[in-house]
Design a protein around this motif. Structure first.
Motif, PDB file in Angstrom:
ATOM      1  N   GLY A  58      58.925  -6.757  -1.065  1.00  0.00           N
ATOM      2  CA  GLY A  58      59.733  -7.442  -2.072  1.00  0.00           C
ATOM      3  C   GLY A  58      60.373  -6.537  -3.091  1.00  0.00           C
ATOM      4  O   GLY A  58      60.764  -6.999  -4.171  1.00  0.00           O
ATOM      5  N   ASP A  59      60.505  -5.248  -2.802  1.00  0.00           N
ATOM      6  CA  ASP A  59      61.021  -4.303  -3.794  1.00  0.00           C
ATOM      7  C   ASP A  59      62.541  -4.180  -3.826  1.00  0.00           C
ATOM      8  O   ASP A  59      63.076  -3.480  -4.691  1.00  0.00           O
ATOM      9  CB  ASP A  59      60.415  -2.917  -3.563  1.00  0.00           C
ATOM     10  N   LEU A  60      63.244  -4.807  -2.902  1.00  0.00           N
ATOM     11  CA  LEU A  60      64.711  -4.770  -2.888  1.00  0.00           C
ATOM     12  C   LEU A  60      65.271  -6.136  -3.247  1.00  0.00           C
ATOM     13  O   LEU A  60      64.679  -7.171  -2.913  1.00  0.00           O
ATOM     14  CB  LEU A  60      65.228  -4.362  -1.504  1.00  0.00           C
ATOM     15  N   GLY A  61      66.441  -6.141  -3.873  1.00  0.00           N
ATOM     16  CA  GLY A  61      67.075  -7.401  -4.211  1.00  0.00           C
ATOM     17  C   GLY A  61      67.321  -8.271  -2.995  1.00  0.00           C
ATOM     18  O   GLY A  61      67.169  -9.499  -3.047  1.00  0.00           O
ATOM     19  N   CYS A  62      67.678  -7.658  -1.862  1.00  0.00           N
ATOM     20  CA  CYS A  62      67.965  -8.414  -0.647  1.00  0.00           C
ATOM     21  C   CYS A  62      66.707  -9.033  -0.034  1.00  0.00           C
ATOM     22  O   CYS A  62      66.803  -9.831   0.906  1.00  0.00           O
ATOM     23  CB  CYS A  62      68.680  -7.538   0.374  1.00  0.00           C
ATOM     24  N   PHE A  63      65.521  -8.681  -0.558  1.00  0.00           N
ATOM     25  CA  PHE A  63      64.284  -9.298  -0.119  1.00  0.00           C
ATOM     26  C   PHE A  63      63.552  -9.972  -1.285  1.00  0.00           C
ATOM     27  O   PHE A  63      62.343 -10.145  -1.252  1.00  0.00           O
ATOM     28  CB  PHE A  63      63.379  -8.274   0.565  1.00  0.00           C
ATOM     29  N   GLY A  64      64.319 -10.339  -2.318  1.00  0.00           N
ATOM     30  CA  GLY A  64      63.772 -11.169  -3.381  1.00  0.00           C
ATOM     31  C   GLY A  64      63.473 -10.491  -4.694  1.00  0.00           C
ATOM     32  O   GLY A  64      63.068 -11.170  -5.644  1.00  0.00           O
ATOM     33  N   GLN A  65      63.652  -9.184  -4.811  1.00  0.00           N
ATOM     34  CA  GLN A  65      63.366  -8.492  -6.059  1.00  0.00           C
ATOM     35  C   GLN A  65      64.346  -8.915  -7.159  1.00  0.00           C
ATOM     36  O   GLN A  65      65.551  -8.993  -6.932  1.00  0.00           O
ATOM     37  CB  GLN A  65      63.446  -6.977  -5.867  1.00  0.00           C
ATOM     38  N   GLU A  66      63.817  -9.182  -8.361  1.00  0.00           N
ATOM     39  CA  GLU A  66      64.656  -9.646  -9.466  1.00  0.00           C
ATOM     40  C   GLU A  66      64.722  -8.672 -10.634  1.00  0.00           C
ATOM     41  O   GLU A  66      65.594  -8.801 -11.497  1.00  0.00           O
ATOM     42  CB  GLU A  66      64.139 -10.999  -9.964  1.00  0.00           C
ATOM     43  N   GLY A 331      53.329  -0.368   3.174  1.00  0.00           N
ATOM     44  CA  GLY A 331      53.446  -1.192   1.984  1.00  0.00           C
ATOM     45  C   GLY A 331      53.177  -0.444   0.688  1.00  0.00           C
ATOM     46  O   GLY A 331      52.874   0.753   0.685  1.00  0.00           O
ATOM     47  N   PRO A 332      53.262  -1.156  -0.446  1.00  0.00           N
ATOM     48  CA  PRO A 332      53.105  -0.530  -1.751  1.00  0.00           C
ATOM     49  C   PRO A 332      51.638  -0.244  -2.079  1.00  0.00           C
ATOM     50  O   PRO A 332      50.725  -0.796  -1.471  1.00  0.00           O
ATOM     51  CB  PRO A 332      53.679  -1.586  -2.706  1.00  0.00           C
ATOM     52  N   LEU A 333      51.442   0.609  -3.070  1.00  0.00           N
ATOM     53  CA  LEU A 333      50.093   0.962  -3.493  1.00  0.00           C
ATOM     54  C   LEU A 333      49.406  -0.194  -4.217  1.00  0.00           C
ATOM     55  O   LEU A 333      50.050  -1.083  -4.767  1.00  0.00           O
ATOM     56  CB  LEU A 333      50.140   2.175  -4.421  1.00  0.00           C
ATOM     57  N   ASP A 334      48.090  -0.139  -4.198  1.00  0.00           N
ATOM     58  CA  ASP A 334      47.281  -1.111  -4.911  1.00  0.00           C
ATOM     59  C   ASP A 334      47.706  -1.147  -6.372  1.00  0.00           C
ATOM     60  O   ASP A 334      48.035  -0.125  -6.979  1.00  0.00           O
ATOM     61  CB  ASP A 334      45.803  -0.729  -4.801  1.00  0.00           C
ATOM     62  N   ASN A 335      47.697  -2.329  -6.941  1.00  0.00           N
ATOM     63  CA  ASN A 335      48.222  -2.551  -8.278  1.00  0.00           C
ATOM     64  C   ASN A 335      47.627  -1.603  -9.318  1.00  0.00           C
ATOM     65  O   ASN A 335      46.417  -1.446  -9.411  1.00  0.00           O
ATOM     66  CB  ASN A 335      47.941  -4.002  -8.693  1.00  0.00           C
ATOM     67  N   ARG A 336      48.511  -0.971 -10.064  1.00  0.00           N
ATOM     68  CA  ARG A 336      48.185  -0.088 -11.189  1.00  0.00           C
ATOM     69  C   ARG A 336      47.539   1.239 -10.779  1.00  0.00           C
ATOM     70  O   ARG A 336      47.176   2.034 -11.632  1.00  0.00           O
ATOM     71  CB  ARG A 336      47.303  -0.810 -12.227  1.00  0.00           C
ATOM     72  N   PHE A 337      47.394   1.509  -9.499  1.00  0.00           N
ATOM     73  CA  PHE A 337      46.911   2.824  -9.086  1.00  0.00           C
ATOM     74  C   PHE A 337      48.004   3.843  -9.362  1.00  0.00           C
ATOM     75  O   PHE A 337      49.162   3.666  -8.981  1.00  0.00           O
ATOM     76  CB  PHE A 337      46.555   2.829  -7.596  1.00  0.00           C
ATOM     77  N   GLY A 338      47.641   4.905 -10.042  1.00  0.00           N
ATOM     78  CA  GLY A 338      48.616   5.950 -10.338  1.00  0.00           C
ATOM     79  C   GLY A 338      49.716   5.513 -11.283  1.00  0.00           C
ATOM     80  O   GLY A 338      50.757   6.163 -11.381  1.00  0.00           O
ATOM     81  N   LEU A 351      52.377 -11.646   0.053  1.00  0.00           N
ATOM     82  CA  LEU A 351      51.625 -11.125   1.187  1.00  0.00           C
ATOM     83  C   LEU A 351      50.302 -10.512   0.738  1.00  0.00           C
ATOM     84  O   LEU A 351      50.186  -9.997  -0.373  1.00  0.00           O
ATOM     85  CB  LEU A 351      52.460 -10.084   1.934  1.00  0.00           C
ATOM     86  N   ARG A 352      49.325 -10.536   1.628  1.00  0.00           N
ATOM     87  CA  ARG A 352      48.004  -9.986   1.345  1.00  0.00           C
ATOM     88  C   ARG A 352      47.951  -8.507   1.734  1.00  0.00           C
ATOM     89  O   ARG A 352      48.501  -8.096   2.742  1.00  0.00           O
ATOM     90  CB  ARG A 352      46.948 -10.748   2.139  1.00  0.00           C
ATOM     91  N   GLY A 353      47.252  -7.714   0.914  1.00  0.00           N
ATOM     92  CA  GLY A 353      47.028  -6.323   1.264  1.00  0.00           C
ATOM     93  C   GLY A 353      48.078  -5.381   0.707  1.00  0.00           C
ATOM     94  O   GLY A 353      49.199  -5.776   0.374  1.00  0.00           O
ATOM     95  N   PHE A 354      47.677  -4.117   0.626  1.00  0.00           N
ATOM     96  CA  PHE A 354      48.537  -3.057   0.112  1.00  0.00           C
ATOM     97  C   PHE A 354      48.626  -1.933   1.152  1.00  0.00           C
ATOM     98  O   PHE A 354      48.172  -2.091   2.284  1.00  0.00           O
ATOM     99  CB  PHE A 354      47.955  -2.490  -1.196  1.00  0.00           C
ATOM    100  N   LEU A 358      45.998  -3.382   7.186  1.00  0.00           N
ATOM    101  CA  LEU A 358      46.741  -4.002   8.280  1.00  0.00           C
ATOM    102  C   LEU A 358      47.037  -5.483   8.027  1.00  0.00           C
ATOM    103  O   LEU A 358      47.615  -6.143   8.882  1.00  0.00           O
ATOM    104  CB  LEU A 358      45.989  -3.837   9.602  1.00  0.00           C
ATOM    105  N   TYR A 359      46.660  -5.991   6.858  1.00  0.00           N
ATOM    106  CA  TYR A 359      47.177  -7.295   6.460  1.00  0.00           C
ATOM    107  C   TYR A 359      48.681  -7.147   6.195  1.00  0.00           C
ATOM    108  O   TYR A 359      49.207  -6.038   6.060  1.00  0.00           O
ATOM    109  CB  TYR A 359      46.460  -7.804   5.216  1.00  0.00           C
ATOM    110  N   GLU A 360      49.364  -8.274   6.103  1.00  0.00           N
ATOM    111  CA  GLU A 360      50.836  -8.264   6.048  1.00  0.00           C
ATOM    112  C   GLU A 360      51.410  -7.371   4.949  1.00  0.00           C
ATOM    113  O   GLU A 360      52.414  -6.687   5.149  1.00  0.00           O
ATOM    114  CB  GLU A 360      51.351  -9.693   5.883  1.00  0.00           C
ATOM    115  N   GLY A 361      50.801  -7.368   3.780  1.00  0.00           N
ATOM    116  CA  GLY A 361      51.343  -6.587   2.668  1.00  0.00           C
ATOM    117  C   GLY A 361      51.351  -5.097   2.910  1.00  0.00           C
ATOM    118  O   GLY A 361      52.131  -4.370   2.297  1.00  0.00           O
ATOM    119  N   GLY A 362      50.492  -4.622   3.819  1.00  0.00           N
ATOM    120  CA  GLY A 362      50.431  -3.200   4.101  1.00  0.00           C
ATOM    121  C   GLY A 362      51.378  -2.729   5.176  1.00  0.00           C
ATOM    122  O   GLY A 362      51.680  -1.531   5.265  1.00  0.00           O
TER     123      GLY A 362
END
Length: 517
Positions: A58-66, A331-338, A351-354, A358-362
């Motif tokens: 979800g990090d691009l505007g074309c995939f929902g990023q606001e 996928g993106p890193l776990d929230n607030r890591f780094g 989506l689940r996972g980072f 292997l969950y969808e978010g990853g």
């Protein structure tokens, strides 16, 4: 209309037969049914493969990023087809790239996890590996890679120049790529010194530093921002090879940590988001006074680099001769890591996972394909596809179907890109020794997942992706027949690896050396 079955060889045979049966008469010394001159064959399409690093679904505007501005990527996506269920090769960068380059899924691939080889290399591709660059180069393509390689470093068989890359500029080793102001980059097989101070990408603020003073963070910057230099070289490669078909692989390091971006990019997001408190470096990677603005500015920087590549191709009149692919390696890193805040940006949407999962978010990636005049603009596909499919698909699109190796796991989805109805993929298999050991397979709407395989055998979780995209409701107990079917696929598709064993799948795992007391 594109074609994949009708090869150049078949065409030549057909023309020969037609000439033999055509009526022949002599007119001014020439035979009717034959042309006085051979027509110049149409140029094969250029291929520009744009690969982000740790970019979420979800990090691009074309995939929902606001919140983050990505106008150039959004326009390219609107001009082509978005792939809504496209999966990276694996859950972290090196094995994902291996799947992309070889067309082999993770159960058969050579590289299955990140594994550093000191001083500055990753587990290398062996010499003689059949890869997409190799096949394209053999067909007359100029090949260039610009960014993070991650498939072998100096003095290994995996060096880019030994893997059929004509021109390379960037990072060999992903560990070095964690710093956007490195002291050197690789230009082909030579180190190019940069005018940047030496500092580690995991440095922390010194004791007593004022975390609210922007000057405190100046020590984590330099004069030459590597992604800008890499984009310069990618644009130059286009100019240098405008007269021949080229394969431009652009595996940018953005937006992988650390959070670093020039001030001119950061200015666009100054004050845009609440930033309290600043990131002090306590959760690894470099501190930053405005981490949310930095992440957004980094993604927008990537967008501007893609815009430069597109503008150069357009300026040279090559737009209709160029296929663009955009995706991310995982996928993106776990929230607030780094210092990242993927929840704030909804980087993985629902989506689940980072990264590392292997969950969808990853592993489900924001992906689109654009080829002006060939792919219908504004279209979407929900076909399940993966990184292993790019090798046969791109060769098909380039009119090189005869070059597709037989023993690969990838399936061409050229018909889907043409707007045709294509049979569903039989299955999409993934395994990953890291992050506790994992395995997954997707068949239609069903997805099976195993976790904690590094400890031994593990039960199968089952999710209906159509009804439960977030993978919150494990329905394995209610569907034993489906579980058995997917279990059989997972067993069949795993080829044991000495270098990347998974204990829970029965692989012999080397004993851990005893620690000295």
């Amino acid at each position: 209309m594109l074609h994949s079955v009708f090869t150049v060889r078949n065409l030549a045979l057909l023309v020969a037969v037609m000439l033999m049966i055509a009526p022949v008469s002599i007119v001014n010394g020439q035979e009717k049914g034959q042309q006085a001159k051979q027509e110049t064959p149409k140029r094969r399409p250029n291929i520009v493969f744009l690969l982000a690093d740790d970019l979420g679904y979800g990090d691009l505007g074309c995939f929902g990023q606001e919140k983050i501005k990505t106008p150039r990527l959004d326009q390219l996506a609107r001009d082509g087809m978005r792939m809504m269920h496209h999966y990276s090769g694996n859950a972290v960068c090196a094995p994902s790239r291996c799947v992309l380059m070889t067309g082999m899924h993770p159960g058969h691939a050579i590289v299955r996890d990140n594994k550093q080889i000191k001083p500055q290399s990753q587990f290398p591709l062996p010499g003689g590996t059949v890869t997409l660059p190799k096949l394209l180069k053999e067909a007359g393509y100029a090949t260039g890679a610009f960014g993070k390689w991650g498939l072998g470093g100096e003095a290994t068989t995996g060096e880019p120049m030994k893997q059929h890359i004509d021109r390379f500029f960037g990072y060999y080793c992903q560990g070095v790529a964690h710093n956007y102001y490195p002291t050197f980059l690789w230009t082909n097989d030579q180190q190019l010194p940069l005018d940047n101070p030496a500092f580690p990408a995991r440095a922390k603020l010194p004791a007593g530093a004022d975390i609210n003073d922007p000057k405190t963070y100046a020590q984590f910057s330099g004069k030459q921002f590597a992604p800008d230099l890499i984009a310069d070289e990618a644009v130059k490669f286009i100019r240098d090879h405008q007269g021949e078909p080229f394969f431009l692989f652009f595996p940018t390091t953005i937006p992988h940590l650390a959070l670093q971006v020039p001030e001119d990019g950061l200015a666009a997001y100054k004050g845009a988001f609440p930033e309290d408190p600043p990131y002090d470096g306590s959760k690894s990677y470099l501190p930053h006074r405005t981490p949310r603005a930095a992440y957004a500015a980094m993604v927008s920087r990537l967008d501007s680099h893609v815009g430069r590549i597109f503008d150069q191709i357009n300026e040279l009149g090559l737009d209709e001769d160029t296929i663009y692919v955009f995706s991310s390696d995982n996928g993106p890193l776990d929230n607030r890591f780094g210092g990242t805040d993927t929840d704030f940006f909804q980087s993985k949407r629902n989506l689940r996972g980072f990264k590392g999962s292997l969950y969808e978010g990853g592993v489900r990636m924001p992906t689109f394909v654009r080829w002006k005049g060939k792919i219908e603009p504004g279209t979407t596909s929900y076909r399940v596809t993966g990184f292993e499919d790019w090798l046969p698909t791109l060769l098909d699109l380039a009119g090189l179907a005869s070059a597709i190796p037989e023993l690969i796991d990838g399936i061409s989805f050229q018909p889907t890109l043409e707007g045709q109805v294509q049979p569903a993929r039989p299955f999409l298999y993934r395994e990953f020794p890291g992050y506790g050991g994992q395995q997954s397979v997707r068949v239609g709407e069903w997805k099976a997942v195993r976790q904690k395989l590094a400890q031994g055998p593990a039960a199968i979780e089952l999710y209906n992706i159509r009804l439960d995209e977030s993978e919150t409701n494990d329905v394995a107990a209610a569907n034993p027949d489906i579980v058995a079917k997917l279990d059989a696929i997972m067993k069949k598709e795993h080829l044991p690896s000495i270098d990347f064993p998974i204990k829970g799948l029965g692989d012999p795992v080397p004993a851990t050396p005893a620690k000295k007391k």
